[in-house]
Design an enzyme around this catalytic site. Structure first.
Site, PDB file in Angstrom:
ATOM      1  N   HIS B 264       0.730  -1.266   0.009  1.00 34.14           N
ATOM      2  CA  HIS B 264      -0.051  -0.226  -0.189  1.00 34.14           C
ATOM      3  C   HIS B 264       0.702   1.246   0.152  1.00 34.14           C
ATOM      4  CE1 HIS B 264       0.092   1.108   4.506  1.00 34.14           C
ATOM      5  NE2 HIS B 264       0.113  -0.328   4.656  1.00 34.14           N
ATOM      6  N   ASP B 276       6.084   0.634   7.081  1.00 36.79           N
ATOM      7  CA  ASP B 276       4.500   0.563   6.729  1.00 36.79           C
ATOM      8  C   ASP B 276       4.300   1.709   5.826  1.00 36.79           C
ATOM      9  OD1 ASP B 276       1.932  -0.053   6.656  1.00 36.79           O
ATOM     10  OD2 ASP B 276       1.355   0.575   8.726  1.00 36.79           O
ATOM     11  N   GLU B 309      -5.216   1.924   2.535  1.00 31.98           N
ATOM     12  CA  GLU B 309      -5.205   0.823   3.122  1.00 31.98           C
ATOM     13  C   GLU B 309      -5.605   1.118   4.797  1.00 31.98           C
ATOM     14  OE1 GLU B 309      -3.725  -2.399   5.923  1.00 31.98           O
ATOM     15  OE2 GLU B 309      -2.912  -0.132   5.897  1.00 31.98           O
ATOM     16  N   GLU B 310      -4.672   2.163   5.130  1.00 28.35           N
ATOM     17  CA  GLU B 310      -4.844   2.431   6.531  1.00 28.35           C
ATOM     18  C   GLU B 310      -6.221   3.132   7.328  1.00 28.35           C
ATOM     19  OE1 GLU B 310      -2.602   1.702   8.379  1.00 28.35           O
ATOM     20  OE2 GLU B 310      -0.623   1.847   7.666  1.00 28.35           O
ATOM     21  N   ASP B 337       3.476  -6.374   3.444  1.00 27.98           N
ATOM     22  CA  ASP B 337       3.087  -5.160   4.424  1.00 27.98           C
ATOM     23  C   ASP B 337       2.993  -5.735   5.747  1.00 27.98           C
ATOM     24  OD1 ASP B 337       1.882  -2.837   5.284  1.00 27.98           O
ATOM     25  OD2 ASP B 337      -0.225  -3.708   5.508  1.00 27.98           O
ATOM     26  N   HIS B 408       3.206   2.880  12.706  1.00 23.04           N
ATOM     27  CA  HIS B 408       1.968   4.004  13.205  1.00 23.04           C
ATOM     28  C   HIS B 408       2.662   4.951  14.152  1.00 23.04           C
ATOM     29  CE1 HIS B 408      -1.664   1.289  11.809  1.00 23.04           C
ATOM     30  NE2 HIS B 408      -0.478   1.204  10.926  1.00 23.04           N
TER      31      HIS B 408
HETATM   32 ZN   LIG Z   1      -0.611   0.495   8.923  1.00 21.70          ZN
HETATM   33 ZN   LIG Z   2       0.351  -1.595   6.534  1.00 24.56          ZN
END
Ligand SMILES: [Zn+2]
Ligand SMILES: [Zn+2]
Ligand SMILES: [Zn+2]
Ligand SMILES: [Zn+2]
Lengths: 445, 445
Positions: B264, B276, B309-310, B337, B408
């Site tokens: 992503h 990420d 995606e998030e 991912d 994150h």
């Molecule tokens: Zn993520």
């Molecule tokens: Zn991810």
């Protein structure tokens, strides 16, 4: 917590407890005090409400610990406030960087400073630059710091923080950005004191985190013409009030002879100042209190919790001035201010006739895995002011391998302290201080 | 960089290079692409200017890498903005905590929410509480996450993030605070998507860092009546536009059969999304480009760089809807991912007749220290949407032991990637994808 067992055993075998004594030492006391200070007060920047709360906390806790005398000594200090900071790459790759103001920095105009950047590898490279390279730009000093046990690398990079703004402004720069003076690859910016020269314009000075410094260097490699915007709204008040907080265990035989053990009560505002210097505060308070529990020492043990170390030894200078006439009665001084790592070496700054006694102290420290150092001890930052005035000092040198991972960042919090390492520190401080306070040696000789 | 030598050697001995091939593979390509994306675009939250820049970056770079077809597919998506957040303990121990809004959270009134706190060990404990324990308070869920290689612990704590606000609001709470869903003791707050239930009032939801959660728990132990103030100014726009970016290497013999490899393109806004999912983007782009360099595969390799995606697989659902009629031509799908750790296990989700071919792929992966997994592969978050629609998937499972240290948070930056580990990933992806794209197996069977 198996690692505590050897310490416990060695404590039980130590000379202190060979005296008749019904009350077992609270080996957790240094940690408990550090926990209390960092939780109930938290950040305590000199001049701030947190600073006042820390003075009240220290006074209350020294009294509760049964110190014979507790008092505060007022001094006037600058009060600098960090405010908000923002640093954005405007073009060609718009993004924000993690930064913090350096302590004492002026702010920017409200709508910020837009400029291109000139990058240097070191303060020395900046000093060697020509004004036309620097004029109207923002200077970026991207010097990395490496790790070591003794913190010796700090001195090699901290010059950019202390003097970078003056040198940049001398060449016409609009602001200074430094790579954080620290060893962590976490995205925290390290603060710390910077200075101005009255003869040179004052420009804003900030630090960016290590990953952000690497990012900015990559951006400048791809796009040397990159434009950035810096906004900073620091504030400075010149005449705040703060206090050193002092507690004494009065000597039973030589009450006028002072063994000073110290730490600094203030901290930077980003973290809760657990390593710098909550651990030191907990250690010296616990040391004196636990020695008193074993019986009054011959000499007076004076715990000095200095105010505003971070702003430039402001409390330490106030203490030295106020006590100028009794400095010859200060038989020894030492400070804990290098985190909470295990003590690995013991050094002194004694007269030659006292060196056999240094060896006697060392014999008590060897079981704690502490090796002999030299007779050129630093003593600690606040105590260095007394050392310069002739007071003998010792250093219980801590392993600072990870100290600059956390120091002066938001990440200096209680969880970074290993309680077992702090107990080893406490043992060493008790043994050294008790030995000195129960001797009659003149360490100047 | 000695650790690269075995990989290089095994590559030289691999079937890929046993074909006549004048051009050596660029083993750095995945890292170079990740470096380029995270430096030149940086954070790329769905709907933001960074998201648009990432779509332009991906399109340009897929073209430059010589993909046979490159296109974008538009979809409509919510655009949520984090804004500023502030959390202060007002009494009895005034101090600020490090926090961040959870993705999708509503804000507070401009002057914030003042309340006392009720602490729970888990989402389950909150659900079991009585309304009178919770009403008009701020709920604090203080559940710790432990580390493991596979990330299996994430599922055990992420419920508090996803559903905590609904459960707290159901009992009358004013706001939700969770301990960060993460394994680092650094002072970073982890964001991530949360959800609301239309039948329950929407309350603000934030995460505090692990050290701050420990601090707040200590404060509440000392002072259960503590008061806090939360201020949050998030914003939500419902109809932003984003894009999936797609690049194809057209199959020489079976061009209509699609081997989909994905990652992503969007990221959370706090870091630069290196782990990420910048690493995944770099890996799948490099995989397809380097396979083409060795000669056109028989089947088409389609690289899908998913948007948003998030925010909840928004791009993945758009892809599945748009390509609904050709899903039976998707012979396989897989996504990278889970950071940039070494691949340690290979799993499939194949029909039983295809399992001997899974063993053939495994034989190529074994020299890269990858062990056989099971036939219950996840496939990856975006690709799980296709899996639910019957598309066979595989997982090249990465060691995620430190993934949730960074994931994150602002600390998800390029320096956290080990280039040698990323090269091992690239080797594995090339071997698996090439094998599949040059076969005629129907993995559904
Ligand atoms: Zn993520
Ligand atoms: Zn991810
Ligand atoms: Zn200090
Ligand atoms: Zn300091």
């Amino acid at each position: 917590m198996n690692s505590l067992k050897p310490l416990l055993l060695s404590l039980l075998l130590s000379p202190l407890l060979s005296q008749a004594n019904p009350k077992p030492l609270n080996e957790q006391l240094a940690y408990q005090l550090t926990e209390s200070l960092t939780t109930e007060v938290g950040p305590r920047l000199a001049g701030s409400p947190g600073d006042r709360a820390s003075v009240a906390w220290a006074t209350k806790n020294l009294q509760a610990l049964g110190f014979d005398k507790v008092w505060t000594e007022e001094f006037v200090t600058p009060y600098w406030q960090r405010g908000q900071a923002r640093l954005e790459i405007l073009s060609p790759y718009p993004q924000s960087l993690v930064l913090t103001a350096l302590g004492g920095s002026v702010g920017t105009p409200a709508n910020g400073i837009d400029a291109s950047i000139v990058m240097f590898d070191s303060l020395e490279a900046l000093i060697a630059a020509k004004p036309e390279q620097v004029k109207d730009k923002i200077v970026f000093i991207n010097k990395a710091m490496t790790k070591d046990k003794s913190g010796s690398q700090y001195g090699k990079v901290v010059g950019a923080r202390a003097k970078g703004a003056v040198e940049a402004a001398r060449l016409g720069a609009k602001a200074l950005i430094i790579r954080s003076v620290g060893t962590s690859s976490n995205r925290f910016a390290h603060t710390g004191k910077m200075t101005y020269d009255p003869a040179v314009p004052k420009i804003p000075a900030v630090a960016i985190s290590v990953p952000d410094a690497q990012q900015l260097a990559r951006v400048l490699t791809k796009a040397p013409e990159a434009k950035i915007k810096l906004q900073l709204d620091t504030q400075q008040t010149e005449d705040a009030v703060s206090h050193n907080v002092i507690g004494e265990i009065t000597g039973s035989e030589r009450p006028d002879e002072i063994v000073l053990i110290g730490a600094h009560l203030d901290s930077w505002d980003q973290g809760t100042g657990a390593l710098d210097d909550g651990a030191g505060v907990g250690l010296v308070m616990a040391t004196a209190a636990l020695i008193k529990q074993q019986g009054q020492p011959k000499r007076t043990i004076r715990v000095v919790l200095y105010g505003n170390e971070e702003g430039g030894l402001v409390g330490a200078r106030a203490y030295a001035a106020k006590h100028a006439k009794e400095l010859d009665k200060h038989v020894l001084a030492s400070e804990s201010d290098f985190g909470a790592g295990r003590i690995w070496q013991f050094s002194t700054k004694f007269g030659p006739k006292s060196l056999p006694f240094a060896a006697e102290i060392q014999r008590e420290l060897t079981p704690l895995q502490i090796q002999p150092g030299n007779n050129d001890a630093f003593g600690g930052p606040d105590v260095s002011v007394l050392k310069a005035l002739g007071v003998p000092v010792v250093s219980l040198e801590q392993d600072g391998s990870d100290y600059f991972d956390y120091h002066h960042t938001p990440n200096d919090t209680l969880d970074k302290i290993d309680p077992a390492a702090l107990q080893q520190n406490l043992q060493a401080w008790i043994r050294m201080t008790s030995k000195v306070a129960n001797s009659t040696i003149d360490f100047r000789k």
